[in-house]
Scaffold this motif. Structure first.
Motif, short mmCIF file in Angstrom:
data_model
loop_
_atom_site.label_atom_id
_atom_site.label_comp_id
_atom_site.label_asym_id
_atom_site.label_seq_id
_atom_site.Cartn_x
_atom_site.Cartn_y
_atom_site.Cartn_z
N VAL A 136 0.85 -1.19 0.00
CA VAL A 136 0.00 0.00 0.00
C VAL A 136 0.89 1.24 0.00
N GLY A 137 0.53 2.25 -0.79
CA GLY A 137 1.34 3.46 -0.80
C GLY A 137 0.86 4.48 -1.82
N GLY A 138 1.80 5.23 -2.41
CA GLY A 138 1.48 6.29 -3.37
C GLY A 138 2.59 7.34 -3.33
N PRO A 160 3.33 -9.61 -9.25
CA PRO A 160 2.30 -10.56 -9.69
C PRO A 160 1.62 -11.31 -8.56
N ASP A 161 2.30 -11.42 -7.41
CA ASP A 161 1.79 -12.27 -6.33
C ASP A 161 1.35 -11.50 -5.09
N ASN A 162 1.47 -10.19 -5.14
CA ASN A 162 1.08 -9.35 -4.01
C ASN A 162 0.02 -8.34 -4.46
N PRO A 163 -1.08 -8.22 -3.74
CA PRO A 163 -2.04 -7.16 -4.07
C PRO A 163 -1.41 -5.80 -3.80
N VAL A 164 -1.56 -4.89 -4.77
CA VAL A 164 -0.97 -3.56 -4.67
C VAL A 164 -2.07 -2.51 -4.76
N MET A 165 -2.03 -1.51 -3.88
CA MET A 165 -2.97 -0.39 -3.93
C MET A 165 -2.20 0.90 -3.71
N LEU A 166 -2.20 1.76 -4.72
CA LEU A 166 -1.49 3.03 -4.66
C LEU A 166 -2.50 4.17 -4.76
N GLY A 167 -2.38 5.15 -3.87
CA GLY A 167 -3.23 6.32 -3.94
C GLY A 167 -2.68 7.34 -4.91
N ASP A 168 -3.59 8.14 -5.49
CA ASP A 168 -3.12 9.17 -6.41
C ASP A 168 -2.79 10.44 -5.66
N PRO A 206 -12.13 -4.11 -15.61
CA PRO A 206 -11.52 -3.05 -14.80
C PRO A 206 -10.06 -2.80 -15.21
N THR A 207 -9.72 -1.54 -15.42
CA THR A 207 -8.34 -1.22 -15.82
C THR A 207 -7.37 -1.19 -14.64
N GLY A 208 -7.91 -1.03 -13.43
CA GLY A 208 -7.07 -0.89 -12.25
C GLY A 208 -7.22 0.46 -11.58
N LEU A 209 -7.98 1.39 -12.20
CA LEU A 209 -8.23 2.70 -11.61
C LEU A 209 -9.63 2.75 -11.01
N PHE A 210 -9.71 3.16 -9.75
CA PHE A 210 -10.97 3.25 -9.03
C PHE A 210 -11.08 4.67 -8.46
N HIS A 211 -12.17 5.36 -8.79
CA HIS A 211 -12.33 6.75 -8.36
C HIS A 211 -13.40 6.89 -7.27
N GLU A 212 -13.12 7.79 -6.33
CA GLU A 212 -14.07 8.16 -5.26
C GLU A 212 -14.55 6.93 -4.50
N THR A 213 -15.87 6.76 -4.32
CA THR A 213 -16.38 5.68 -3.46
C THR A 213 -16.05 4.29 -4.01
N ALA A 214 -15.73 4.19 -5.30
CA ALA A 214 -15.35 2.89 -5.86
C ALA A 214 -14.10 2.34 -5.18
N GLY A 215 -13.27 3.22 -4.66
CA GLY A 215 -12.07 2.77 -3.97
C GLY A 215 -12.35 1.91 -2.76
N GLU A 216 -13.54 2.08 -2.16
CA GLU A 216 -13.88 1.28 -0.99
C GLU A 216 -14.03 -0.20 -1.34
N LEU A 217 -14.32 -0.51 -2.59
CA LEU A 217 -14.39 -1.90 -3.01
C LEU A 217 -13.07 -2.61 -2.78
N ILE A 218 -11.98 -1.86 -2.86
CA ILE A 218 -10.65 -2.40 -2.64
C ILE A 218 -10.20 -2.20 -1.19
N ARG A 219 -10.37 -0.99 -0.67
CA ARG A 219 -9.83 -0.63 0.65
C ARG A 219 -10.35 -1.54 1.76
N ARG A 220 -11.58 -1.98 1.65
CA ARG A 220 -12.16 -2.80 2.72
C ARG A 220 -11.44 -4.13 2.89
N HIS A 221 -10.62 -4.50 1.92
CA HIS A 221 -9.90 -5.78 1.99
C HIS A 221 -8.45 -5.62 2.46
N VAL A 222 -8.01 -4.38 2.63
CA VAL A 222 -6.64 -4.13 3.09
C VAL A 222 -6.60 -4.28 4.61
N PRO A 223 -5.67 -5.08 5.13
CA PRO A 223 -5.60 -5.27 6.59
C PRO A 223 -5.43 -3.94 7.31
#
Length: 569
Positions: A136-138, A160-168, A206-223
């Motif tokens: 997780v980062g940005g 390839p083996d780690n989920p990655v989430m970067l903020g803009d 999905p291209t990998g970009l999530f805007h506004e509330t769509a980001g919660e679809l991913i964030r809720r799975h981050v420990p």
């Protein structure tokens, strides 16, 4: 008479602190200041003073050395300023401390990093991590990628083996890889949530970009971070703000109990020194708190230093390539953005009016995220509805960010008792402003962040950093660039020069104006007898140096309630 009244006040405070009762006679025998600062340039409403005395956290004398001499006794601590400058403590009216502190645990690269630099940074972060562990980062920005926006395949190549989430860079979009999308269970059939957008390719994937509330679809799975990590993060953040001379601030988005618990822990330990307002987040979706709900939260977590007496409402997103800020006029045309040519207004006006009216009636301050001029208008309409229903005696409500605003709406703010809050610290040419220019066009950028226009209306104007969305919480960068409208240190390029203001105006915004918005103007915001002793000692006088060097200002000492809470030595 003034000295007599101050003596009575100081005596009364001393007796109260000791748990005693009686008149001022006992205090007169030991009219001792706890602290005297002398041989300095102390900024007061009437000009510069040479010295000041503090007793029980209050300024009891300010003026010449002779004016404070009677307060000096053997037990008084004396600080020789050696010509140093003293200003009232600064306020940051829009900041996210926990996010700032949590960066120490994240995969961070500089704003404006090139694709190759991002790839190298993520690859380095993956090393040593177990398979399946989140990265997780940005903070990336789409404009760095030219005509080929960030996508999941780019991140798949290095992780390839780690989920990655970067903020803009704006904090309103995230970029993830295929593993993160898989863990979140998002597919081509996942609908866009209300107030959010999942970017999709030509095949609907999905291209990998999530805007506004769509980001919660991913964030809720981050420990989640542990409570201990959150306290460590919050402590480092508030300490950093003390080092910058910030004695009060508003946490602009208290999302959940993890933030509240971190504040509560620091307050209980006596480590939360600043006066802090917390803004509880509300939205028009199911499960969001009612006015009664937030009263219970406020009463549970309120303390002498922290008060969650504010409600945060996100009106829109940001006017970048995501096209999520709500605008009155269309964005520049971009293929694939046709469905949101004027952005996204996240709350229906009728629901918004009802909510703001209810919160206003309950005595809460409402802070709106309103980046686009359409969102600013909607927020002011809601404030107007609350004033018509409840009268003008309620709290000041703050319309925040105001990247763009119609001149007619800026004029409305004064009569509605609304505060214009400009943020973040981007009043100069920068990477994100280039992104905004691409989205809205060069003509509209001539009125971006219209601070001068806001002041001209007579409305209350304040500013906030929006750290950690911006790289630094330093108010000295903001102070300089509000005046110069150039990059820190100066440059040939001016940015929306019509919105430049004077240094006097800028300092007042950070001190007196902000104290008024916080509801603390009776205590802090200026240095004069009877005020609480919140002040900062600087290595230079901002009014006596070249404006292009103000950003280099260093705070030597920070005092709150007369207590030295930071020292550079």
């Amino acid at each position: 008479m003034k000295r007599s009244l101050m003596t009575l006040a100081a005596g009364a405070m001393a007796l109260a602190a000791a748990g005693l009762s009686g008149g001022a006679a006992a205090a007169d025998k030991d009219q001792a200041a706890d602290l005297i600062l002398q041989n300095g340039k102390i900024l007061t409403p009437g000009g510069y003073a040479e010295a000041m005395a503090v007793r029980n956290g209050v300024l009891v004398a300010i003026g010449s050395s002779g004016d404070v001499a009677d307060w000096r006794k053997p037990r008084t601590k004396v600080v020789d300023l050696k010509g140093g400058t003293v200003l009232p403590g600064f306020h940051d009216m829009h900041v996210h401390p926990l996010m700032g502190g949590q960066k120490q645990f994240q995969c961070i690269f500089e704003q404006g990093s090139t694709p190759d630099e991002i790839k190298a940074a993520v690859a380095a972060c993956v090393k040593g991590r177990k398979k399946g562990e989140w990265i997780v980062g940005g903070q990336y920005q789409s404009i760095s990628f030219g005509d080929n926006p960030p996508n999941r395949q780019f991140l798949d190549a290095v992780a390839p083996d780690n989920p990655v989430m970067l903020g803009d860079i704006s904090g309103h979009s995230i970029w993830v890889n295929s593993k993160a999308i898989e863990v979140a269970g998002v597919t081509r059939d996942t609908p866009d949530p209300e107030g959010g957008v999942i970017e999709r390719d030509g095949n609907g994937e999905p291209t990998g970009l999530f805007h506004e509330t769509a980001g919660e679809l991913i964030r809720r799975h981050v420990p989640a971070y542990t409570p201990a990590q959150n306290v460590k993060a919050m402590q480092s953040a508030v300490d950093e703000m003390l080092a910058q001379g910030i004695t009060s601030f508003t946490d602009a988005a208290v999302w959940d109990s993890t933030i509240l618990e971190a504040y509560a822990t620091l307050a209980q330990q006596g480590k939360l020194k600043q006066r802090v307002r917390g803004c509880l987040v509300w939205g028009a979706t199911v499960g969001m708190p009612t006015a009664d709900d937030v009263i219970a939260v406020r009463n549970r977590y309120r303390s002498a230093r922290f008060d969650p007496d504010c409600i945060k409402i996100f009106m829109d997103g940001v006017p970048t390539d995501s096209h999520t800020a709500a605008m009155l006029d269309d964005y520049m045309p971009v293929e694939g953005r046709e469905g949101r040519s004027k952005g996204i207004l996240m709350v229906e006006q009728e629901k918004l009016n009802a909510a703001v009216t209810a919160f206003d009636a309950q005595g809460f301050t409402v802070k709106f995220h309103a980046a686009g001029d359409g969102a600013v208008r909607s927020a002011l309409d809601a404030i107007e509805a609350a004033r018509k229903a409840n009268g003008m005696g309620g709290r000041r409500h703050s319309v925040g960010h105001i990247t763009f605003a119609h001149p007619d709406d800026l004029k409305r703010a004064r009569d509605l008792g609304a505060t214009l809050e400009y943020s973040p610290y981007l009043w100069f040419p920068s990477e994100i402003n280039e992104d905004i220019k691409k989205a809205v066009g060069a003509e509209r950028m001539e009125r971006a962040w219209p601070v001068a226009e806001g002041l001209a209306t007579g409305a209350l104007v304040v500013v906030g950093s929006d750290w950690s969305v911006v790289p630094s919480v330093s108010p000295w960068i903001a102070l300089e660039t509000l005046v110069t409208r150039r990059v820190p240190g100066g440059d040939s390029e001016l940015y929306a020069p019509s919105q430049a203001i004077t240094l006097d105006q800028a300092v007042k915004i950070f001190t007196e104006n902000a104290a008024r918005e916080m509801g603390h103007r009776h205590m802090v915001g200026v240095l004069e007898e009877g005020m609480v002793a919140d002040f900062i000692v600087l290595d230079r006088n901002p009014f006596e140096v070249e404006p292009t060097t103000i950003h280099d200002t260093q705070v030597r000492m920070t005092f709150i309630d007369g207590e030295m809470v930071y020292s550079a030595r």
